[in-house]
Design an enzyme around this catalytic site. Sequence first.
Site, PDB file in Angstrom:
ATOM      1  N   TRP A 291       0.861  -1.187   0.000  1.00 15.51           N
ATOM      2  CA  TRP A 291       0.000   0.000   0.000  1.00 15.51           C
ATOM      3  C   TRP A 291       0.902   1.243   0.000  1.00 15.51           C
ATOM      4  O   TRP A 291       1.841   1.329   0.795  1.00 15.51           O
ATOM      5  CB  TRP A 291      -0.892  -0.040   1.239  1.00 15.51           C
ATOM      6  CG  TRP A 291      -1.788   1.146   1.415  1.00 15.51           C
ATOM      7  CD1 TRP A 291      -2.574   1.734   0.467  1.00 15.51           C
ATOM      8  CD2 TRP A 291      -1.995   1.897   2.624  1.00 15.51           C
ATOM      9  NE1 TRP A 291      -3.261   2.784   1.017  1.00 15.51           N
ATOM     10  CE2 TRP A 291      -2.925   2.913   2.337  1.00 15.51           C
ATOM     11  CE3 TRP A 291      -1.494   1.787   3.924  1.00 15.51           C
ATOM     12  CZ2 TRP A 291      -3.363   3.815   3.291  1.00 15.51           C
ATOM     13  CZ3 TRP A 291      -1.927   2.693   4.875  1.00 15.51           C
ATOM     14  CH2 TRP A 291      -2.857   3.705   4.563  1.00 15.51           C
TER      15      TRP A 291
ATOM     16  N   ASP B 230      -0.654  -5.445   9.549  1.00 13.31           N
ATOM     17  CA  ASP B 230      -1.641  -4.461   9.120  1.00 13.31           C
ATOM     18  C   ASP B 230      -2.888  -5.241   8.730  1.00 13.31           C
ATOM     19  O   ASP B 230      -2.885  -5.989   7.752  1.00 13.31           O
ATOM     20  CB  ASP B 230      -1.090  -3.670   7.927  1.00 13.31           C
ATOM     21  CG  ASP B 230      -2.089  -2.618   7.433  1.00 13.31           C
ATOM     22  OD1 ASP B 230      -3.215  -2.563   7.968  1.00 13.31           O
ATOM     23  OD2 ASP B 230      -1.728  -1.861   6.512  1.00 13.31           O
TER      24      ASP B 230
ATOM     25  N   LYS C 183     -13.175  -0.763   6.048  1.00 13.30           N
ATOM     26  CA  LYS C 183     -13.759  -1.611   4.988  1.00 13.30           C
ATOM     27  C   LYS C 183     -14.787  -2.581   5.551  1.00 13.30           C
ATOM     28  O   LYS C 183     -15.888  -2.696   5.041  1.00 13.30           O
ATOM     29  CB  LYS C 183     -12.678  -2.420   4.271  1.00 13.30           C
ATOM     30  CG  LYS C 183     -11.343  -1.750   4.123  1.00 13.30           C
ATOM     31  CD  LYS C 183     -11.339  -0.758   2.996  1.00 13.30           C
ATOM     32  CE  LYS C 183     -10.121   0.116   3.130  1.00 13.30           C
ATOM     33  NZ  LYS C 183      -9.471   0.459   1.937  1.00 13.30           N
TER      34      LYS C 183
END
Length: 447
Positions: free
Chosen positions: A176, A257, A293
């Site tokens: 990311w 993460d 999300k």
Amino acid sequence: MDIDRTNVIMSPLERRLNTISRHLIQGCFSDSTSIVASPAFYGASVFQNVAQAPEDPILGVTVAFNKDPSPLKLNLGVGAYRTEEGKPLVLNVVRRAEQLLVNDLYRKKEYLPITGLSDFNKLSAKLILGSESPAILENRLATAQCLSGTGSLRVGAEFLTKHYHQRTIYIPVPTWGNHPKIFMMAGLSVKTYRYYDPTTHGLNFKGLLEDLSAAPNGAIVLLHACAHNPTGVDPTQDQWEHIRQLIRSKNLLPFFDSAYQGFASGSLDTDAQSVRMFVADGGDCLVAQSYAKNMGLYGERVGALTIVCKTTDVARKVESQMKLVIRPMYSNPPIHGASIVTTILKDRNMFYEWKLELKAMADRIISMRRQLYDAVSARGTPGTWNHIIKQIGMFTFTGLNSKQVSFMTSEYHIYLTSDGRISMAGLSSDKVPHLADAIHAAVTSIA
Ligand code: PGU
């Protein structure tokens, strides 16, 4: 009113600007007020030399998308879930929780403690580590409610810079785009390990093991808990076990993460396996969680940082230092998003309802993968495309290059990140043919 620069020689353009500003100012102060512009009014701004920054590689895609007037336009850039109608989704269970919160007249808007809502922290740790986690049962963890996944990563990184002896973090290639910036800004030195193999569109497991083996003892290793962004490629259970053994044998420090728990497989527990495997061995680790999300709480900025330690005593000291990191950054976290999450996680029925809605989102993404794969195959687009179905989570790492991406944007009004990542969560059945046409045209016309 006196804004003339009587002793200064002005160019025609300057004179014109001067007249305009005089009219504007006179308009603002049409009463008898008289202002005298100070010399600083005319000088160059102290920020004159600030350079124009480029847009963010991910969030900037949405900026460009919003400017496009075409009715055909499609935003597959940012990882944000859309319905089959292409609309953002607020989960029913979230609406229900918000309603309960609004109706509860005893609720206050007082400051939260520095580490946030304590119930939220306990429930978040349980969600990622599992209710039977030894770290929870032995009370050797410290959790802080933070500002979504990004904030949790940043607080973790700041903590490590202050309290950990090794300042080097290894991140996968690719990863990311915000990861290197978060860690560098916190003062860590960022190195990389091989992760993705573009020839197989899968994991470069050998490269990963070689690079982590060569890392200095004690280095921090960033791991995507599941649904690796941008590749959609995760290690298998066996591969995770290998990685765990290597990390522990070299005393590397795992920093997970977890931004997509539930989005990879549709199951919260399955998607937490990698983290739980590391916690089960009793070693230290960090986990950054995001509810952006999986609960669709993007703009509420709700997440958590958990630091798992080897003893309760250490965990309490770590927690006390986490507070010192957070306090000068933003003092304490916001109350609303964390209250929504807490309401859902602590109620058996709401928790169940959330899992169903989460599974429905994951299933819709999986069905988009199948539909896109079928559509690309039906067009006979050159190349292999089965990675569209094999990769998991929100994204497909298509293998399209930046020129092909630009072509798709300019010719087909399809917006994606320049590395060829497509957010499958932004796709809907009616848009699949348009996307497949664009991919076909890009691949056949641009090398
Ligand atoms: N970690 C990973 C791996 C992510 O993909 C994201 C979000 C985050 C953390 C941070 O999410 P929070 O919103 O802070 O909880 N990545 C998305 C969203 C857009 C962005 O870049 O922030 C993406 O499209 O990659």
